[in-house]
Design a protein around this motif. Structure first.
Motif, PDB file in Angstrom:
ATOM      1  N   ASP A   2       0.815  -1.211   0.000  1.00  0.00           N
ATOM      2  CA  ASP A   2       0.000   0.000   0.000  1.00  0.00           C
ATOM      3  C   ASP A   2       0.854   1.269   0.000  1.00  0.00           C
ATOM      4  N   ILE A   3       2.075   1.155   0.544  1.00  0.00           N
ATOM      5  CA  ILE A   3       2.938   2.335   0.592  1.00  0.00           C
ATOM      6  C   ILE A   3       3.348   2.784  -0.810  1.00  0.00           C
ATOM      7  N   LEU A   5       1.441   3.005  -3.319  1.00  0.00           N
ATOM      8  CA  LEU A   5       0.383   3.886  -3.830  1.00  0.00           C
ATOM      9  C   LEU A   5       0.603   5.330  -3.392  1.00  0.00           C
TER      10      LEU A   5
END
Length: 49
Positions: A2-3, A5
């Motif tokens: 997710d980082i 993104l």
């Protein structure tokens, strides 16, 4: 994962800011006289007492 993104758009934004700053310096003639500043710093000012 997710980082990624967050980091990928952040990297693109920082790259665009750097490119815009470079283009601004080129338009303001920052690179026209590269040797003049180096020579002026070595010359003594004749107006000093």
């Amino acid at each position: 994962m997710d980082i990624l993104l967050i980091l990928i758009p952040l990297a693109l934004i920082l790259g665009l800011i750097g490119f815009a700053a470079f283009m601004w310096t080129v338009k303001n003639n920052q690179y026209d006289d590269l040797e003049g500043a180096a020579h002026r710093i070595l010359m003594e000012d004749e107006n000093e007492p």
